[in-house]
Design a protein around this motif. Structure first.
Motif: not given
Length: 206
Positions: A92-102, A115-126
Motif C-alpha cells: 500500500h501507498q501510505m503515510d507511516a504517521r497515519t496507518l490505515d490499519f486497525a 525511521l531516519s528518513v521519515v518526518p516525525e519518527p516519534e509519530a511513526v513509532m506511536s
C-alpha cells in the motif's frame, strides 16, 4: 525533514536504490528477516521500498507492506509478480504517521532503514505500537548517531544535506524508544563496521 523532501528524494533514488543503499543495508535486512522468520505470523513492513526483503521471508509468514513512494512501490510490486511471492498479501501507498490499519492487527512490525528518513519518527513509532498486538515485536534496523569515531565525523559532515540525501545522518536512537507501550529486549550492532544497529522492541501486555 519534510514530506516533499522525502518524496522527491526517493523518486530520485528509486532507479538506483538496489545497487546503492540496498547493498549497504543488506546485513540489516537479513538479520531482521531471520528474526521474523523464526517467529512467524503476520508482519507489517513499514517502508518496504523496492521490496528487497520480500523474497527472504519464509513462505509461512504473511507480509503486508507500505511505503510513501509510489516509485519504490512499483518496483516492489514488479518484484512480487516476477518471483510469484504469494506470501506477500498487499503493498500500500501510505503515510507511516497515519496507518490505515486497525489496532492490534499485526504479530510483528519491521522497520528496516526507514525511521531516519521519515518526518516525525516519534509519530511513526506511536502508530507502529498501535497496530502491533500485545506481546508482538517491532524489529528495527537503522543507522543511529555515533558520538565519536569515523561515523560520527561523517554524520556531522552529511547533516546539512539531509533533504538532498533523504535521511538523517545524525539520527538519535532515543527517537524510537519513547513510546511507553514498547520495551527493548535486544540491541546489537551490525556490519558494515557497526554502522547499523538492530533493535527488537516488544509491546507490553498491559
Amino acid at each position: 525533514m519534510d514530506l516533499d523532501a522525502v518524496r522527491n528524494s526517493y523518486a530520485r533514488w528509486a532507479p538506483v536504490y538496489d545497487a546503492t543503499f540496498g547493498r549497504i543495508t543488506h546485513a540489516g535486512r537479513r538479520a531482521a528477516v531471520r528474526h521474523i522468520n523464526d517467529r512467524g505470523g503476520h508482519v507489517l513492513e513499514v517502508g518496504v521500498g523496492t521490496g528487497l526483503s520480500l523474497e527472504a521471508y519464509d513462505r509461512a509468514v504473511r507480509v503486508t507492506g507500505i511505503d510513501y513512494s509510489e516509485e519504490m512501490l512499483r518496483k516492489a510490486r514488479a518484484r512480487v509478480a516476477r518471483h510469484d511471492l504469494n506470501h506477500v498479501g498487499s503493498l500500500h501507498q501510505m503515510d507511516a504517521r497515519t496507518l490505515d490499519f486497525a489496532d492490534n492487527t499485526f504479530d510483528m512490525v519491521a522497520a528496516m532503514h526507514v525511521l531516519s528518513v521519515v518526518p516525525e519518527p516519534e509519530a511513526v513509532m506511536s502508530e507502529i505500537a498501535r497496530v502491533l498486538r500485545p506481546g508482538g515485536q517491532v524489529i528495527i534496523t537503522n543507522h543511529f548517531k555515533h558520538e565519536r569515531g569515523v561515523w560520527a565525523g561523517l554524520a556531522r559532515a552529511a547533516a546539512p544535506l539531509e533533504n538532498l540525501l533523504g535521511w538523517h545522518s545524525d539520527f538519535e536512537i532515543e527517537s524510537v524508544l519513547q513510546d511507553p507501550r514498547l520495551r527493548v529486549i535486544e540491541r546489537r550492532e551490525l556490519p558494515p563496521m557497526s554502522m547499523m544497529t538492530l533493535l527488537v522492541l516488544e509491546k507490553r501486555l498491559n
